[in-house]
Write a protein that holds these residues in place. Structure first.
Motif, mmCIF file in Angstrom:
data_model
loop_
_atom_site.group_PDB
_atom_site.id
_atom_site.type_symbol
_atom_site.label_atom_id
_atom_site.label_comp_id
_atom_site.label_asym_id
_atom_site.label_seq_id
_atom_site.Cartn_x
_atom_site.Cartn_y
_atom_site.Cartn_z
ATOM 1 N N SER A 166 6.334 3.425 10.052
ATOM 2 C CA SER A 166 5.007 2.839 10.247
ATOM 3 C C SER A 166 5.095 1.342 10.517
ATOM 4 O O SER A 166 4.351 0.805 11.360
ATOM 5 C CB SER A 166 4.137 3.097 9.009
ATOM 6 O OG SER A 166 3.985 4.481 8.778
ATOM 7 N N GLU A 213 0.829 -1.207 0.000
ATOM 8 C CA GLU A 213 0.000 0.000 0.000
ATOM 9 C C GLU A 213 0.867 1.264 0.000
ATOM 10 O O GLU A 213 0.563 2.230 -0.721
ATOM 11 C CB GLU A 213 -0.912 -0.001 1.224
ATOM 12 C CG GLU A 213 -1.842 1.193 1.323
ATOM 13 C CD GLU A 213 -2.951 1.188 0.295
ATOM 14 O OE1 GLU A 213 -3.569 2.242 0.089
ATOM 15 O OE2 GLU A 213 -3.197 0.114 -0.302
ATOM 16 N N CYS A 214 1.946 1.254 0.760
ATOM 17 C CA CYS A 214 2.863 2.398 0.770
ATOM 18 C C CYS A 214 3.519 2.580 -0.595
ATOM 19 O O CYS A 214 3.672 3.705 -1.082
ATOM 20 C CB CYS A 214 3.931 2.214 1.846
ATOM 21 S SG CYS A 214 3.332 2.268 3.545
ATOM 22 N N GLN A 226 9.207 6.940 5.928
ATOM 23 C CA GLN A 226 7.879 6.961 6.544
ATOM 24 C C GLN A 226 7.291 5.559 6.624
ATOM 25 O O GLN A 226 6.644 5.198 7.619
ATOM 26 C CB GLN A 226 6.964 7.874 5.746
ATOM 27 C CG GLN A 226 7.320 9.355 5.874
ATOM 28 C CD GLN A 226 6.532 10.227 4.933
ATOM 29 O OE1 GLN A 226 5.741 9.736 4.140
ATOM 30 N NE2 GLN A 226 6.764 11.528 5.002
ATOM 31 N N CYS A 227 7.528 4.747 5.596
ATOM 32 C CA CYS A 227 7.037 3.366 5.616
ATOM 33 C C CYS A 227 7.737 2.554 6.701
ATOM 34 O O CYS A 227 7.083 1.789 7.426
ATOM 35 C CB CYS A 227 7.256 2.734 4.238
ATOM 36 S SG CYS A 227 6.744 1.005 4.118
ATOM 37 N N LYS A 260 0.959 4.084 -3.067
ATOM 38 C CA LYS A 260 0.761 5.521 -2.864
ATOM 39 C C LYS A 260 1.937 6.326 -3.401
ATOM 40 O O LYS A 260 1.760 7.403 -3.973
ATOM 41 C CB LYS A 260 0.547 5.813 -1.379
ATOM 42 C CG LYS A 260 -0.779 5.315 -0.836
ATOM 43 C CD LYS A 260 -0.929 5.650 0.634
ATOM 44 C CE LYS A 260 -2.267 5.169 1.175
ATOM 45 N NZ LYS A 260 -2.438 5.475 2.620
ATOM 46 N N HIS A 261 3.143 5.801 -3.199
ATOM 47 C CA HIS A 261 4.321 6.515 -3.699
ATOM 48 C C HIS A 261 4.344 6.563 -5.224
ATOM 49 O O HIS A 261 4.611 7.618 -5.815
ATOM 50 C CB HIS A 261 5.578 5.826 -3.171
ATOM 51 C CG HIS A 261 6.848 6.318 -3.805
ATOM 52 N ND1 HIS A 261 7.357 7.575 -3.576
ATOM 53 C CD2 HIS A 261 7.704 5.724 -4.688
ATOM 54 C CE1 HIS A 261 8.468 7.728 -4.262
ATOM 55 N NE2 HIS A 261 8.697 6.631 -4.959
ATOM 56 N N ALA A 309 9.522 8.699 1.399
ATOM 57 C CA ALA A 309 8.436 7.721 1.485
ATOM 58 C C ALA A 309 8.913 6.423 2.127
ATOM 59 O O ALA A 309 8.180 5.795 2.908
ATOM 60 C CB ALA A 309 7.869 7.450 0.092
#
Length: 607
Positions: free
Chosen positions: A578, A68-69, A574-575, A72-73, A571
């Motif tokens: 998370s 999902e990450c 951030q992934c 989005k990227h 990105a």
């Protein structure tokens, strides 16, 4: 399966490494394509990291979270899905190595794993905070001087320097997505597309991206080499009426968003009409229906009479028209194209400048569009409607449609996705130009990453940033000896970045060391020398440098966007943050008889 599963750093690393093993087969000059088979027997051959990862049947929630990450990227930048998963795995390894070296008193394995996870979260938070504050400045100071700025205002076949650099940027992209067979063809096709649409700004590229579904046509049964540009717009519908009169020039067209036939009466309307006419005139119900039919026919005739006064010969409609309307259009020698998609109608309205008709009783001159021509066109086994628009000014865009040919539906879809993603990549590459203008107007500090800044492929960005991070870490260690977090964060991020060039030169470690040494030794004030490095320009004369064919040289001699690389690192971090925040996985059995309560979130809870 356990209903409650406690997650530690090693579990996260194992999950990501499983995804890494999948994309490694397609990464770098030696990467190939992956063949997927569905239950129906249909096969898919792809080299796209996003397409491969989204096609997997992933059960583990962490794996789905990573995909999902990535999705989005890539929706923003159009590129970097394989590099994304490789960087995530490399960062987790470096964080795991650093966390395992921390002194821990407890000998209990669970307690030690929990302590390592806590340390890993702390490191991930520090890395993300450091890059948020300092990464952009580091790229500007240490990398941007080596880059070459691709000036979009000079993008034309006459400006050979920018045109050649743009092709290098596109070729390297298509090599990683589609292979090296047709990368030259596709890059030339996109260059012509950008020039025809005058896509020299971020907003124009965004327009091209938003309208891409209406700007390309897939043609099956032909080789990819038959792909080309067609001037004007292709509407993916055929004429519903004969097209005898469309050879006249210019052609006048009108767009309808409603049916020309007056709305039929429902049962309640008929009953009300019957009651009213019986009370007022004593008419019978059958006479009221006859009155309505006569009125409807008269209204249709008035509509077509009004269209004839404007010399309209083409009617475009988003809905299906009645037989009566089609018969009157045929009688008036007007061509009707019905059931046109909303995307294609919106593009037609934008290009023609005409307003759609929402009330048939009030057709005005602003509803009439002037066309250069409107004629049928045969693409593959389908016949469509081909329209073109008159040139208003020399500097205005000249619309064109991309015809993507392929032997099957899977191949055409893959090439269409690659073109759509390359437009996103270009938009991200030139985005800081418009972002700078907006930020200056709003009073915020503008970006320091130059728009259109590109660097040679082959690990140049990673080598330069790796060197810059180590230098910055040493400087901070000397200036502030008590702060050990910044040097450690710089070391960890610098080590993780080298995973990409290591995979690129996985078959030749000597080449890896030579390229790293030469990249870091070049003068930043002579960027042209970096573009003419022996590794990129004389690889065929030095067979020890590459063990592969000239196709791999084509991939390694291209250019890549600095802005896209910046977004990729942010990105990825951030992934990672998370992923490391997840403590427990709850496996809930599906019960179709009861629905679990779903919490409601406010807009402030999105982050």
């Amino acid at each position: 399966m356990q209903r409650v599963q406690c997650l530690h750093l090693k579990h996260v690393l194992q999950t990501v490494c499983a995804l890494e093993a999948v994309v490694l087969r397609t990464f770098g000059p030696e990467g190939g394509q992956v063949l997927f088979t569905r239950d129906t027997g249909q096969v898919m051959l792809s080299r796209s990291g996003t397409q491969i990862l989204t096609a997997l049947r992933l059960e583990h929630p962490l794996a789905r979270m990573v995909v999902e990450c990535i999705w989005k990227h890539t929706r923003k930048t159009g590129d970097g899905s394989k590099s994304f998963i490789l960087l995530v795995a490399s960062l987790l390894r470096t964080i795991h190595s650093a966390a395992s070296k921390e002194p821990i008193v407890s000998c209990n394995s669970n307690s030690r794993a929990a302590a390592e996870s806590t340390t890993a979260r702390h490191l991930a938070d520090k890395m993300l905070g450091f890059t948020t504050e300092k990464l952009e400045d580091l790229i500007t100071v240490a990398l941007a001087p080596y880059g070459v700025r691709l000036l979009v205002n000079n993008l034309s076949a006459n400006a050979l320097t920018d045109y050649d650099n743009l092709q290098k940027l596109l070729v390297s992209f298509f090599c990683t997505r589609l292979g090296c067979t047709h990368c030259d063809l596709m890059s030339e096709l996109i260059c012509k597309l950008l020039i025809s649409w005058k896509c020299f700004t971020f907003s124009s590229l965004r327009f091209l991206n938003d309208n891409f579904p209406a700007l390309h046509t897939a043609v099956l049964g032909f080789p990819v080499s038959c792909s080309r540009l067609i001037a004007g717009q292709v509407i993916h519908r055929d004429f519903a009426t004969p097209h005898r009169n469309i050879h006249q020039h210019p052609v006048k067209a009108v767009v309808f968003t409603i049916s020309l036939q007056p709305k039929l009466l429902n049962a309640e309307d008929v009953l009300e009409l019957e009651t009213r006419m019986m009370e007022d005139h004593g008419d019978r119900p059958d006479r009221s229906i006859l009155h309505f039919s006569a009125w409807a026919e008269s209204s249709l005739e008035c509509i077509f009479a009004s269209l004839q006064t404007f010399e309209v010969s083409v009617l475009l409609s988003s809905v299906k028209q009645s037989d009566a309307a089609l018969a009157l259009a045929t009688q008036a020698e007007m061509c009707v194209v019905e059931c046109v998609s909303e995307d294609e109608l919106a593009l037609f309205i934008h290009l023609s400048g005409a307003s759609p008709v929402s009330d048939c009783r009030g057709i005005q001159p602003e509803h009439v569009a002037s066309l250069t021509f409107c004629q049928p066109i045969l693409l593959g086994a389908h016949r469509y409607v081909h329209v073109d628009f008159p040139d208003s000014k020399e500097d205005m865009a000249k619309p064109s449609t991309v015809v993507i040919c392929g032997l099957g539906e899977g191949q055409t879809n893959q090439y269409a996705r690659a073109i759509e993603d390359v437009i996103r990549m270009l938009r991200t590459t030139w985005e800081p130009l418009d972002a700078t203008t907006i930020s200056v107007q709003s009073g915020k500090s503008p970006s320091s990453i130059l728009p259109g800044c590109v660097l040679p492929t082959g690990g140049t960005f990673e080598f330069l940033l790796h060197h810059a991070l180590l230098q910055y870490g040493k400087t901070q260690e000397i200036s502030n000896p008590t702060d050990t977090d910044v040097p450690l964060v710089c070391q960890l991020l610098a080590d993780a970045l080298l995973c990409l060039p290591r995979h690129i030169y996985s078959d030749n470690l000597r080449c890896f060391l030579q390229v790293q040494t030469r990249v870091c030794s070049f003068d930043p004030y002579e960027p042209d020398r970096l573009l003419c490095m022996p590794e990129f320009s004389q690889a065929q004369e030095e067979p020890c440098m590459y063990s592969s064919s000239s196709n791999n040289l084509k991939m390694l001699s291209g250019l890549e966007s600095v802005s896209c690389k910046y977004h990729l690192i942010m990105a990825v971090l951030q992934c990672v943050k998370s992923l490391l925040r997840v403590d427990t996985v709850l496996h809930v059995s599906s019960d179709f008889n009861s629905k679990p309560a779903r919490p409601t979130y406010s807009s402030d809870d999105e982050d």
